[in-house]
Each structure stands twice: as structure tokens, then as C-alpha cells.
Design an enzyme around this catalytic site. Structure first.
Site, mmCIF file in Angstrom:
data_model
loop_
_atom_site.group_PDB
_atom_site.id
_atom_site.type_symbol
_atom_site.label_atom_id
_atom_site.label_comp_id
_atom_site.label_asym_id
_atom_site.label_seq_id
_atom_site.Cartn_x
_atom_site.Cartn_y
_atom_site.Cartn_z
ATOM 1 N N TYR A 114 0.872 -1.615 0.082
ATOM 2 C CA TYR A 114 -0.123 -0.094 -0.089
ATOM 3 C C TYR A 114 0.861 1.479 -0.162
ATOM 4 C CZ TYR A 114 -4.795 -2.475 0.788
ATOM 5 O OH TYR A 114 -6.205 -3.453 1.350
ATOM 6 N N SER A 168 7.234 3.842 10.691
ATOM 7 C CA SER A 168 7.782 2.776 9.701
ATOM 8 C C SER A 168 6.910 1.787 9.426
ATOM 9 C CB SER A 168 9.027 2.394 9.430
ATOM 10 O OG SER A 168 8.981 0.457 10.601
ATOM 11 N N LYS A 169 6.835 1.126 8.361
ATOM 12 C CA LYS A 169 5.359 -0.130 8.185
ATOM 13 C C LYS A 169 5.613 -1.024 9.585
ATOM 14 C CE LYS A 169 4.793 0.108 3.504
ATOM 15 N NZ LYS A 169 3.939 -0.033 2.113
ATOM 16 N N ARG A 170 6.649 -1.133 9.766
ATOM 17 C CA ARG A 170 7.040 -1.956 10.938
ATOM 18 C C ARG A 170 7.040 -1.670 12.063
ATOM 19 N NH1 ARG A 170 11.950 -2.896 8.155
ATOM 20 N NH2 ARG A 170 12.893 -0.785 8.901
#
Ligand code: GLU
Length: 511
Positions: free
Chosen positions: A20, A257-259
Site C-alpha cells: 500500500y 515505519s511499516k514495522r
């Protein structure tokens, strides 16, 4: 940045389809969009899909969808077309190969023949000895014939660019001059073992062929820029103007972040919104998201903070983008959303709410509520009853009772205890009294209900809470809903009375 004299502004947003659209990517595309709009230029959307190992199925569609939701249109690219296509890098491999051949032929690039194992061993040895590794240019360099022969044996051979033995300075529009010293350069890979160009080569070739004038991208790419400049020089290309946008940090100082999502899940916490899609399904308005992300690193230099795309375009200038990290303040985003929801016209709010519902239902439609088909008129009433809301998700939570069958209402035991049972069942007594009064009503409108409840309050010399909360628990099972007369009105007489009777009957069952 003096752009008046800079000729045609052509900027690009170049996402890799690896998932995404990240909120940081949305900020990048917004700033490019604003620059293009402000100077009558063009925004090019280019899909950087040459890394097959990181490719995520469907992500191009998702990225386009999120851009459309944000109303960030592009002038050239997928769906829009344009004179500089194709706009998917995977369809431009012949072009990259042409420039690769040129670099090999001129001796600016060379085949590097190490196997991944050999390279690994070189790296390990260097790291042990000096703590770091920089690929040592072979002397003599393998010839083109040697490279092709080894490749013909089926070995994964890469091509590297010969970096110049001179410092390279990036003239950044935001950061000023950033110099990488000659002894820090490394001959980097421009064609991978699988025959695909690396990001560096494809990006530089396309920026040239697509006549990109300005590259606005995140600061995480700053150290790629000297490489890109070296490639441009080796190929005889011009260098666009660069502006690297500040990194986005969480409010606690960690990098966003995505993490962060996985970390939160591990701790048993709800995952934070990170991708544009997350904010969309959580019920934020695109107007609020855009406004909020515009301030991640940029400020118009006035007190006012809330503006739409048009105002942003007028106010935008690269000169006012800061160098320092931007802070992602979720509280502020929520308050922006509340303000925007109050500011938008009813029509626009309805449209946004329908988009939210559709995103949550995977493109489906919400079709039925307790009183029949869901029409725009019903949704308008719901939005009106919930005005002052923070997000559409909050609206949903408040009106879930309108989409639940009478028998399926779940009574929250805490609410029942506190609101109905306490003080010898004072709440139940109130309900019985109100039930009689409701049954006697000949008209069921918000006004009639409101004045009835006011009358009861005066008669019994009590607070609204003592009148409203028992009804609220009876008709919703919990203590949160729009104002009580609006809740009753929306639910309608039939279901309201049925639920109050049901609630009273449950009390009988329990005693
Ligand atoms: N494909 C790169 C990315 O998604 C684009 C970098 C650039 O703008 O040059 O990070």
C-alpha cells in the site's frame, strides 16, 4: 527555489509496487503535485517495478486507488497515458539495456564476475579486517567478452558503474550542498544478475527520457543521489534539481515505519495507521489527511494551519520546506479531522462517508438498516445526528444499534448495572414510565421526543442523564449513541418500543 526561470516543471512520483501507499509516500506525491500545479507543470506517475523479488500483487491498483481517494491526480502515467510512456519500468527494459550497452562500450561500466558466495566471503574478510566493505574495482577489469562468456555459462553476472575518482556534490534545494568524498564512492550495481536494471539505472534513464525537471523525494534517498549524478554524467544526461524531504518520525522520536504495526501487534496493542489505506478505513477524511501531511516538513509561514488543496497550491513553496525531521502527531490529525468534518458541506461529507463504507466493505455497499434500505437520506440523518464526530469509525460505533436486529442487541452488563439496576432499579422504573408515555405518542419526531423528555425531566426534577441513559441502554445495549431524541427518532417507534419492552422483560427473567 526560483522556478520562474526554470522552464517546464515536470515532476514525478515513482512508487515501487511493494504494498500500500505509505503515508510518507503520500506526502511525497502531494509536494510534487503542489509544485506541478503551482507552476503549471506536469506530474508524472511512474511505476518502478523492476525488482521482481519485492513485487506485491495488486499493489499498483491499491496505490492508484489511494491517490484517487486523496484527489491527487496525475497528468501522465498509468490510465492517463502520455507522450513519454510506457510508464511501467518493466515495459521499458529495452531502453535500459540500450544505455547499459552504451556504458559498457564506453568503458564507464563493467561486468563484475564474482559469484554471490565469493562476494560474501570478500565482504566478511573486509569487515573483519577493517569493519567495513567497499567493492574493490578489479584490475584489470573483465572484458565485455569475458563477461558475456561467463554469463553464457549460466552464472549470474552483474554490471557495475565505474565511479569517478572525484568528490560529488548534490546541490539540494532544501539541504544545500551535500558532498560525498571520492574515497567514499563504490562501483555500484546497475544491472542485476537476473538481467534487470537496478533502481538506480532505471530511475536515471527515466528521469532523463521523461524530461523530469525536479526530483522531490524522501531523505532516505539522499545517498542515492551522488550515484545518480555519476550515472547522469557517464550517460551525458542533464541533472534535475533535487529536493530531499525531511524524514517523518513518530511523536515518541522513533522513525515512522511499516514495522510499527508488527511491533504494536506483538505488544498486544492495536496497530497504528501507517498506510494511506489504514487512514481511509479508519474513517479519516482525505481533506484532513492532505492538510495534515502538508505540514510534515512544510509550513506556509502564517498562523493559519488549515487549508484545502487550492489554498495549499497558492501557499506552497519549496523554500519553506524544513531540513529537520517532521513529527507525526496523531492527536493533531484527529483534531484536524474533527474540524474538517464540521467544515465540509453535507453533500461532500455524504460522499466521503460512502467512500469510507465502501472501503470497509471491500467495494460492497451497505444496503439494509433496521428500517429498510439504506438511502442517501438515511446516511444524511446519521451524519447529522453524529455531528462533532472525530472519525467515520466513531460514527459507525455510535449508530451500530441502527443496523442490529432487536433480538441481537447485546446488553453490556456494566451499563445495565450502573444505569438500570442501581438505586433499587431506578433506571428500570424510569423505563417503565417512559414506555407508557412513548406508547401514548401519536407523532414520532425529534422535536416531539425532545420536548417529551424535557417535560419528564422537569416533572421529576432530575437531570437529562437519568432520563436518557436508561433509554440508551435499552435501545443500544450500551451508553454511547447520538443524542437520545435523535437516536429514538432514527430507530423509529416500532423498534424503540420493542427494545424497551425486551429490556424490561430481561429484568423479569433475571429476578
Ligand atoms: N521507487 C522509489 C521508491 O519507491 C522511488 C525513489 C525516487 O523517487 O527516486 O522509493
Amino acid at each position: 527555489m526560483t522556478l520562474q526561470d526554470s522552464g517546464n516543471v515536470r515532476v514525478r512520483f515513482a512508487p515501487s509496487p511493494t504494498g500500500y501507499l505509505h503515508i510518507g509516500g503520500a506526502r511525497t506525491v502531494l509536494f510534487n503535485w503542489l509544485l506541478a500545479r503551482k507552476y503549471g507543470g506536469k506530474l508524472i506517475l511512474r511505476i518502478e517495478d523492476t525488482d521482481r523479488t519485492r513485487h506485491v500483487e495488486d499493489s499498483v491498483g491499491q496505490i492508484l486507488d489511494d491517490l484517487r481517494w486523496l484527489r491527487l491526480t496525475w497528468d501522465e502515467g498509468p490510465e492517463a497515458g502520455g507522450a513519454f510512456g510506457p510508464y511501467y519500468q518493466s515495459e521499458r527494459l529495452d531502453l535500459y539495456n540500450k544505455y547499459l550497452d552504451q556504458l559498457l562500450a564506453s568503458g564507464e561500466a563493467y561486468y563484475a564476475l564474482e559469484t554471490p558466495e565469493e562476494l560474501g566471503a570478500m565482504r566478511a574478510a573486509a569487515e573483519k579486517a577493517t569493519g567495513g566493505f567497499r567493492y574493490p574495482r578489479p584490475d584489470p577489469l573483465p572484458s565485455i567478452e569475458e563477461g558475456l562468456a561467463v554469463r553464457a555459462e549460466g552464472r549470474a553476472v552483474v554490471v557495475r558503474l565505474k565511479m569517478p575518482a572525484a568528490d560529488i556534490t548534490v546541490d539540494d534545494e532544501i539541504l544545500g550542498q551535500v558532498t560525498v568524498a571520492a574515497d567514499q564512492h563504490e562501483d555500484f550495481v546497475i544491472q542485476k544478475g537476473d538481467g534487470f536494471p537496478t533502481y538506480h539505472l532505471a530511475c536515471v534513464v527515466d528521469d532523463e527520457l521523461m524530461k523530469i525537471s525536479h526530483v522531490l523525494r524522501g531523505q532516505e534517498h539522499l545517498m542515492n543521489t551522488p550515484k545518480h549524478i555519476a550515472l547522469q554524467r557517464a550517460l551525458g544526461f542533464s541533472t534535475p534539481r533535487y529536493a530531499h524531504l525531511p524524514v517523518i518520525f513518530n511523536i515518541d522520536g522513533s522513525k515512522m515505519s511499516k514495522r510499527d504495526k508488527e511491533k504494536a501487534i506483538k505488544k498486544g496493542l492495536p496497530p497504528p495507521e501507517i498506510d494511506v489505506h489504514d487512514f481511509r478505513v479508519a474513517g479519516y477524511l482525505p481533506e484532513a489527511v492532505l492538510n495534515f501531511i502538508s505540514l510534515l516538513g512544510w509550513s506556509p509561514g502564517e498562523d493559519r494551519e488549515q487549508f484545502d488543496l487550492q489554498e495549499m497550491t497558492t501557499l506552497f513553496s519549496v523554500d519553506r520546506i524544513g531540513k529537520t525531521n517532521a513529527k507525526f502527531d496523531r492527536e493533531k490529525l484527529q483534531s484536524f479531522n474533527t474540524d474538517w468534518a464540521a467544515r465540509l458541506s453535507e453533500d461532500r461529507l455524504l460522499e466521503a462517508y460512502k467512500e469510507y463504507l465502501s472501503a470497509n466493505l471491500d467495494g460492497g455497499e451497505i444496503s439494509e438498516w433496521v428500517n429498510g434500505p439504506v438511502t442517501d437520506a438515511v446516511l444524511r440523518l446519521i451524519l447529522r445526528a453524529c455531528r462533532g464526530f472525530r472519525t467515520f469509525r466513531q460514527v459507525d460505533a455510535k449508530v451500530r444499534f441502527l443496523f442490529t436486529a432487536d433480538d441481537d442487541i447485546v446488553y453490556d452488563p456494566k451499563a445495565v448495572k450502573k444505569v438500570l439496576k442501581k438505586n433499587d432499579g431506578a433506571g428500570y422504573a424510569m423505563l417503565e414510565d417512559l414506555l407508557n408515555r412513548f406508547e401514548a405518542l401519536t407523532e414520532w419526531t425529534g422535536d416531539v421526543l425532545e420536548s417529551l423528555l424535557n417535560r419528564v425531566m422537569t416533572e421529576k426534577e432530575t437531570k437529562l442523564g437519568h432520563v436518557a441513559q436508561p433509554i440508551r441502554v435499552a435501545i443500544t445495549g450500551a451508553t454511547i449513541s447520538p443524542s437520545i431524541h435523535e437516536s429514538l427518532f432514527l430507530l423509529g417507534p416500532e423498534h424503540s418500543l420493542a427494545r424497551i419492552r425486551l429490556c424490561l422483560a430481561k429484568r423479569e427473567d433475571e429476578s
